[in-house]
Design a protein around this motif. Structure first.
Motif, mmCIF file in Angstrom:
data_model
loop_
_atom_site.group_PDB
_atom_site.id
_atom_site.type_symbol
_atom_site.label_atom_id
_atom_site.label_comp_id
_atom_site.label_asym_id
_atom_site.label_seq_id
_atom_site.Cartn_x
_atom_site.Cartn_y
_atom_site.Cartn_z
ATOM 1 N N CYS A 92 10.613 45.042 -17.993
ATOM 2 C CA CYS A 92 11.114 45.073 -16.615
ATOM 3 C C CYS A 92 10.348 44.108 -15.724
ATOM 4 C CB CYS A 92 11.073 46.488 -16.058
ATOM 5 S SG CYS A 92 9.430 47.232 -16.011
ATOM 6 N N CYS B 143 11.577 40.311 -13.555
ATOM 7 C CA CYS B 143 11.713 40.415 -12.095
ATOM 8 C C CYS B 143 11.294 39.108 -11.416
ATOM 9 C CB CYS B 143 10.826 41.564 -11.614
ATOM 10 S SG CYS B 143 10.666 41.626 -9.825
ATOM 11 N N PRO C 99 7.760 46.335 -11.298
ATOM 12 C CA PRO C 99 8.457 47.588 -11.588
ATOM 13 C C PRO C 99 7.749 48.513 -12.583
ATOM 14 C CG PRO C 99 9.705 45.682 -12.375
ATOM 15 C CD PRO C 99 8.614 45.153 -11.511
ATOM 16 N N CYS D 174 9.438 44.162 -3.716
ATOM 17 C CA CYS D 174 10.677 44.555 -4.403
ATOM 18 C C CYS D 174 11.847 44.307 -3.468
ATOM 19 C CB CYS D 174 10.653 46.032 -4.798
ATOM 20 S SG CYS D 174 12.275 46.608 -5.372
ATOM 21 N N CYS E 254 15.045 44.771 -13.332
ATOM 22 C CA CYS E 254 14.185 45.705 -14.060
ATOM 23 C C CYS E 254 15.012 46.783 -14.734
ATOM 24 C CB CYS E 254 13.150 46.324 -13.116
ATOM 25 S SG CYS E 254 13.820 47.084 -11.627
ATOM 26 N N ALA F 289 13.795 50.538 -10.492
ATOM 27 C CA ALA F 289 14.204 50.169 -9.124
ATOM 28 C C ALA F 289 14.378 51.411 -8.262
ATOM 29 C CB ALA F 289 15.505 49.370 -9.167
#
Lengths: 209, 259
Positions: B176, B180, B193, B227, B233, B244
């Motif tokens: 993940c 990202c 994540p 984020c 992810c 998430a």
């Protein structure tokens, strides 16, 4: 000090199936830790290792790393796996074990023609797998020889030609010395008493389902 | 002009071509990223022709086949082969996943295998996860309890236990975090994540007594708020988890609670 499988303190005799080794961890791990804490003063440096011992390790490492034979580790490992699986599985007989004793030595001889293609010193998985194989093949030779010499059934060692446990002859640990592909097999008495009088010794019983 | 090309020594060159020697009619081409730091050479893509008639179903089987039968020098991590340990995380056919659970039949055409994106490469398919582990350590992933009693177990209700579902299953494979874009850009400061999912796992654990401190610690512009709900992810997670959502939950807690 040794604990667990290395110590072989007769807690479970021949039966190490499943998670029985937990007791070795919990009881003897604790005892060893307590004793070690008594003996070792904090900050004490490790005893100097003799040059000869260090050199032995480096020689082995270099010999394997620079192996320039024509047989890949994967090929030898597969041969070892097949021999052990077909000749030295849980259910064994005189015949399969004898074949195994001979066959595993042929694979052992493969150590002479070993090839390691990756010579690098960073994340060399080819080398690591070869060092592992070097350990495993010796272990395999000892295993199949020990099984061949134990003419009874006990725990996970199920001899179809000797289906019964034979306490008279084999209520003892196998001790094996490995010198190349030559092994020397001997035996050691099983402890038949407890360290304190809190519990009594449990004599082995037949495993029934 | 700003130079946007890769530095000369990072450019991936065409590597060796390993022709099939089995005479199989059912071949697939497998392109594998190779780099050995000890040679001083550029990374390269080696191509292997693999006999698919004698190859089990997963990408890891292909790699094992290459290592055992064609080229033992190829380096990759693997251990359990059952999607439990997370060792064989890599990028296959452009998507992050575990080689041991990714069927090669799901990849069209030639099979491209790369290390996880945007990690420093140690060798071939092996990425450097030290930074991620340091970040993991920074969230203090263990139970913190001020309670005096050390002999009694801490009881947890079924409902409270259920809050950990979807978080405790994480195997820290890093699929993940390395998928990202925000982590690619700010990986040194943004926790990413994987680590935030673990932070969440301890924040919502009813037995933990440092929830407030944990929340305060991640409430940071860079650690948490990088984020941008890209959701790569969640799409990458080989265990079907939803990092998430966990990040969103942390943000929600911070927005609604007085800390």
């Amino acid at each position: 000090m040794a604990i667990g499988e290395a110590a072989c303190v007769s807690v479970h005799g021949a039966n190490r199936l499943g998670s029985n080794s937990l007791i070795d961890l919990v009881v003897f791990g604790r005892a060893a830790a307590k004793r070690a804490a008594e003996l070792v003063k904090p900050g004490t440096p490790h005893e100097e290792i003799s040059e000869i011992e260090t050199q032995k390790c480096i020689d082995r490492f270099d010999k394997i790393r620079n192996a320039e034979g024509d047989t890949g580790t994967a090929e030898l490992r597969l041969a070892m796996q097949k021999t052990m699986q077909s000749k030295c599985a849980v259910f064994r007989t005189e015949k399969t074990l004898k074949e195994g004793v001979d066959e595993i030595r042929k694979t052992y001889d493969g150590l002479n023609s070993l090839s390691v293609k990756d010579k690098s010193l960073i994340f060399n998985t080819d080398l690591v797998e070869t060092l592992e194989f070097d350990n495993l093949i010796r272990q395999a030779v000892v295993t199949v020889d020990s099984a061949y010499n134990r003419k009874e059934s006990r725990g996970a060692h199920a001899r179809e030609d000797y289906p019964k446990r034979d306490d008279q002859k084999f209520m003892q640990h196998t001790l094996a010395w490995c010198d190349g592909k030559e092994t020397k097999i001997s035996y050691r008495e099983v402890h038949k008493s407890t360290l304190t009088n809190d519990v009594q010794y449990f004599p082995p019983q037949e495993r029934v389902y | 002009m700003v130079q946007i090309n890769l530095p000369e020594n990072s450019q991936v060159k065409k590597g060796k071509y390993f022709e099939d020697k089995t005479g199989s009619k059912n071949l697939r081409k497998v392109n594998v990223y190779r780099w050995d730091p000890s040679t001083g050479e550029n990374p390269r893509i080696d191509t292997y022709e693999v006999d698919m008639d004698n190859c089990p179903s997963k990408v890891l089987d292909i790699l094992n086949k290459i290592k055992n039968e064609i080229d033992p020098t190829i380096a990759y991590r693997r251990s359990c082969a059952h999607g439990v340990c997370g060792s064989c995380a890599m990028n296959m056919g452009g998507k992050n996943g575990l080689a041991c659970t990714t069927p090669h039949a799901e990849i069209d055409g030639d099979i491209d295998i790369y290390p996880l994106p945007h990690l420093k490469v140690k060798k071939d398919l092996i990425g450097d996860l030290d930074g991620l582990y340091k970040q993991y350590q920074s969230i203090e992933p263990w139970l913190k309890s001020k309670s005096e009693s050390k002999t009694q177990e801490i009881i947890q209700s079924k409902e409270d236990r259920a809050k950990l579902d979807g978080a405790y299953e994480c195997i820290m494979c890093a699929c993940c975090s390395t998928s990202c874009p925000s982590y690619w850009w700010n990986g040194d400061k943004y926790l990413g994540p994987a680590v935030l999912l673990q932070a969440y796992r301890w924040i919502v654990d009813s037995r933990d007594e440092e929830r407030q401190a944990r929340l305060k610690k991640v409430a940071d512009e860079l650690k948490l708020y990088r984020c941008h709900t890209i959701l790569n992810c969640t799409s990458a997670c080989p265990k079907g988890l939803n990092p998430a959502k966990a990040i969103a939950e942390i943000k929600k807690m911070l927005a609604t609670a007085n800390i």
